[in-house]
Design an enzyme around this catalytic site. Structure first.
Site, PDB file in Angstrom:
ATOM      1  N   CYS A 116       0.811  -1.227   0.000  1.00 17.02           N
ATOM      2  CA  CYS A 116       0.000   0.000   0.000  1.00 17.02           C
ATOM      3  C   CYS A 116       0.844   1.277   0.000  1.00 17.02           C
ATOM      4  O   CYS A 116       0.881   2.006  -0.985  1.00 17.02           O
ATOM      5  CB  CYS A 116      -0.931   0.004   1.218  1.00 17.02           C
ATOM      6  SG  CYS A 116      -2.081  -1.377   1.187  1.00 17.02           S
TER       7      CYS A 116
HETATM    8  N1  LIG Z   1      -2.504  -5.824   1.860  1.00 17.02           N
HETATM    9  C1  LIG Z   1      -3.092  -4.860   2.561  1.00 17.02           C
HETATM   10  O1  LIG Z   1      -2.827  -4.673   3.740  1.00 17.02           O
HETATM   11  C2  LIG Z   1      -4.151  -3.950   1.944  1.00 17.02           C
HETATM   12  C3  LIG Z   1      -4.935  -3.153   2.768  1.00 17.02           C
HETATM   13  C4  LIG Z   1      -5.924  -2.347   2.215  1.00 17.02           C
HETATM   14  C5  LIG Z   1      -6.074  -2.335   0.819  1.00 17.02           C
HETATM   15  N2  LIG Z   1      -5.276  -3.100   0.025  1.00 17.02           N
HETATM   16  C6  LIG Z   1      -5.520  -3.074  -1.422  1.00 17.02           C
HETATM   17  O2  LIG Z   1      -6.296  -4.229  -1.759  1.00 17.02           O
HETATM   18  C7  LIG Z   1      -5.930  -4.717  -3.054  1.00 17.02           C
HETATM   19  C8  LIG Z   1      -5.508  -6.183  -2.956  1.00 17.02           C
HETATM   20  O3  LIG Z   1      -4.339  -6.266  -2.159  1.00 17.02           O
HETATM   21  P1  LIG Z   1      -3.835  -7.635  -1.526  1.00 17.02           P
HETATM   22  O4  LIG Z   1      -2.752  -7.271  -0.589  1.00 17.02           O
HETATM   23  O5  LIG Z   1      -4.970  -8.444  -1.043  1.00 17.02           O
HETATM   24  O6  LIG Z   1      -3.226  -8.353  -2.834  1.00 17.02           O
HETATM   25  P2  LIG Z   1      -2.790  -9.874  -2.940  1.00 17.02           P
HETATM   26  O7  LIG Z   1      -1.758  -9.928  -4.004  1.00 17.02           O
HETATM   27  O8  LIG Z   1      -2.496 -10.435  -1.589  1.00 17.02           O
HETATM   28  O9  LIG Z   1      -4.113 -10.615  -3.448  1.00 17.02           O
HETATM   29  C9  LIG Z   1      -4.616 -10.468  -4.722  1.00 17.02           C
HETATM   30  C10 LIG Z   1      -5.134 -11.830  -5.200  1.00 17.02           C
HETATM   31  O10 LIG Z   1      -5.730 -11.641  -6.475  1.00 17.02           O
HETATM   32  C11 LIG Z   1      -5.412 -12.768  -7.271  1.00 17.02           C
HETATM   33  N3  LIG Z   1      -5.607 -12.404  -8.668  1.00 17.02           N
HETATM   34  C12 LIG Z   1      -4.774 -11.718  -9.488  1.00 17.02           C
HETATM   35  N4  LIG Z   1      -5.355 -11.561 -10.695  1.00 17.02           N
HETATM   36  C13 LIG Z   1      -6.575 -12.141 -10.626  1.00 17.02           C
HETATM   37  C14 LIG Z   1      -7.637 -12.301 -11.551  1.00 17.02           C
HETATM   38  N5  LIG Z   1      -7.559 -11.802 -12.786  1.00 17.02           N
HETATM   39  N6  LIG Z   1      -8.721 -12.956 -11.128  1.00 17.02           N
HETATM   40  C15 LIG Z   1      -8.797 -13.463  -9.882  1.00 17.02           C
HETATM   41  N7  LIG Z   1      -7.826 -13.353  -8.963  1.00 17.02           N
HETATM   42  C16 LIG Z   1      -6.734 -12.692  -9.338  1.00 17.02           C
HETATM   43  C17 LIG Z   1      -4.000 -13.116  -6.887  1.00 17.02           C
HETATM   44  O11 LIG Z   1      -3.688 -14.467  -7.203  1.00 17.02           O
HETATM   45  C18 LIG Z   1      -4.046 -12.870  -5.368  1.00 17.02           C
HETATM   46  O12 LIG Z   1      -4.417 -14.042  -4.673  1.00 17.02           O
HETATM   47  C19 LIG Z   1      -4.852  -3.782  -3.550  1.00 17.02           C
HETATM   48  O13 LIG Z   1      -5.440  -2.771  -4.314  1.00 17.02           O
HETATM   49  C20 LIG Z   1      -4.274  -3.178  -2.281  1.00 17.02           C
HETATM   50  O14 LIG Z   1      -3.713  -1.913  -2.508  1.00 17.02           O
HETATM   51  C21 LIG Z   1      -4.342  -3.933   0.554  1.00 17.02           C
END
Ligand SMILES: NC(=O)c1ccc[n+]([C@@H]2O[C@H](COP(=O)([O-])OP(=O)(O)OC[C@H]3O[C@@H](n4cnc5c(N)ncnc54)[C@H](O)[C@@H]3O)[C@@H](O)[C@H]2O)c1
Length: 424
Positions: A265
């Site tokens: 983030c």
């Molecule tokens: N990690 C955090 O603490 C946090 C907190 C708040 C917001 N966010 C936001 O949330 C969003 C997700 O972050 P995250 O940390 O969960 O990411 P992540 O990489 O942990 O998870 C994303 C998932 O999406 C899957 N994926 C990718 N392409 C795909 C597709 N086409 N169809 C289906 N699945 C698919 C991946 O395999 C993965 O499992 C981002 O925008 C991030 O900025 C993250």
């Protein structure tokens, strides 16, 4: 049955696309309300694990859904047609040129487009620049009358991985919608799990609010890291400064210095807004300055260690904690990796100990085949120095204190300095 009644009487299915750090806890949350859930991910290895209720993220336990037969995990997007609320928890990284990379959202919309049907709702949860839901997602919905027979909302995730003190359902959920009806339906869905839903005027206000929260952190972290650097140069303990300032009951909130920013983030999201600002012919100066300060904070650490380590030739150093924050396994953009790389380049022999990362995970900043070393008195004595990078709770710091020859502490783990401890 009317959609709002379907929601009211739990006759709905929720689909979460992207089962990562954000998607998995959210899925667990909705599952706790006895709803039908479908978890989608393109990563088939993850799906196999999840089908067997094996979590691939250390701090996310799946005990609560072990026996829940209402949850299906799949990579088959055809099942989207069975879902009422489709939640997108997809990565929003940067391209090589540090520009927003919305390809994950676009690819997903392309794969689900043909399975969408009237009366469904799409909610984007990924962090992104204001305008994304309308500019990127809406165009895929042109076969519908959005706001009338299809609903579109943006509801940013506020998950704080590893934090146990605040339950996800107690964190107010911001939500913006394409129309008033979208907001009403979106709110009804999210109220199934979240205690409070804060509805904004439109999609863009909700999008901006999330990115503003992350910029607030990025700027304050850089401020506190710069202040610490200056105060240490003046021989003033900055932790004492924070403690004194924190006694002010208004207009101040403490941030704590560390080795720099990490995670998916804070090092990424602010650049989404500066991209949008540039598109509008504006300059986001504070964002750019905070990036510079945070970058220099991480860079400075290996220089200080190099200049202050007692053993001058081929020193052996043990890094404690490689995740970007405590009590989780996430190493994305972690300052630890950049510091390992820099120390190796300076001729150090580097090892690490991290109970959350038995091996160094693949990442784009630095990779080498490394395994976490077991911590004990005998091994600690073999190192010329220990560097506290991430202060996980389940580490025996008194063992380190007793047996390390020299300690560099970037997290203020050791409150009272001694000859052996150097704050970095
Ligand atoms: N990690 C955090 O603490 C946090 C907190 C708040 C917001 N966010 C936001 O949330 C969003 C997700 O972050 P995250 O940390 O969960 O990411 P992540 O990489 O942990 O998870 C994303 C998932 O999406 C899957 N994926 C990718 N392409 C795909 C597709 N086409 N169809 C289906 N699945 C698919 C991946 O395999 C993965 O499992 C981002 O925008 C991030 O900025 C993250």
């Amino acid at each position: 049955m009317k959609l709002l009644n379907k929601i009211k009487y739990n006759k709905i299915t929720i689909g979460v696309i992207g089962l990562g750090y954000v998607g998995l806890p959210l899925l667990k949350g909705f599952a706790s309300q006895n709803l039908k859930i479908i978890g989608f991910d393109v990563d088939k290895k993850k799906i196999i694990k999840l089908k067997n209720r094996i979590s691939y993220i250390k701090h996310i336990q799946l005990d609560s859904i072990r026996k829940n037969k209402k949850i299906i995990f799949t990579s088959d997007f055809q099942k989207i047609s069975n879902v009422d609320l489709i939640i997108l928890c997809l990565p929003t990284p940067l391209t090589k040129n540090k520009l927003p990379d919305l390809s994950f959202i676009k690819k997903t919309m392309l794969s689900i487009e043909k399975y969408l049907k009237p009366n469904q709702t799409i909610s984007l949860e990924s962090t992104t620049y204001p305008g994304t839901t309308r500019e990127i997602i809406y165009p895929y919905l042109n076969k519908f009358k959005v706001g009338k027979n299809f609903f579109l909302v943006y509801s940013p995730e506020r998950e704080d991985p590893g934090r146990k003190s605040i339950l996800l359902r107690n964190i107010p959920k911001v939500l913006g919608g394409y129309s008033d009806r979208c907001k009403k339906i979106g709110k009804a869905f999210y109220k199934k799990f979240f205690k409070k839903v804060v509805v904004t005027k439109d999609l863009e206000t909700a999008e901006f609010s999330k990115i503003f929260e992350n910029i607030f952190r990025a700027v304050n972290i850089s401020l506190v890291n710069e202040m610490k650097y200056l105060s240490e140069k003046m021989n003033i303990n900055f932790n004492d400064v924070i403690k004194a300032s924190s006694s002010k009951p208004f207009g101040f909130m403490p941030f704590y210095p560390g080795p720099g920013i990490g995670g998916h983030c804070i090092p990424i999201d602010p650049l989404y807004l500066s991209f949008k600002a540039k598109q509008k012919g504006l300059k986001a100066q504070l964002i750019e300055t905070s990036f510079k300060v945070n970058y220099e904070t991480t860079k400075r650490i290996s220089n200080i260690i190099n200049s202050k380590i007692k053993k001058r030739t081929k020193p052996k150093i043990l890094i404690i904690g490689i995740s970007y924050k405590k009590n989780i396994d996430d190493v994305r953009e972690s300052p630890a990796l950049k510091i390992i790389r820099d120390l190796k380049n300076k001729g150090f022999n580097v090892n690490y100990h991290d109970p959350f990362n038995k091996t160094l995970p693949k990442n784009r900043n630095f990779f080498a085949k490394m395994k976490s070393k077991n911590l004990n008195a005998k091994m600690l004595k073999k190192y010329d120095a220990v560097f506290i990078c991430t202060d996980h709770d389940n580490i025996d710091y008194s063992l380190i204190y007793k047996n390390a020859k020299q300690i560099f502490d970037s997290r203020n783990v050791f409150k009272n300095l001694s000859e052996k401890i150097i704050r970095v």
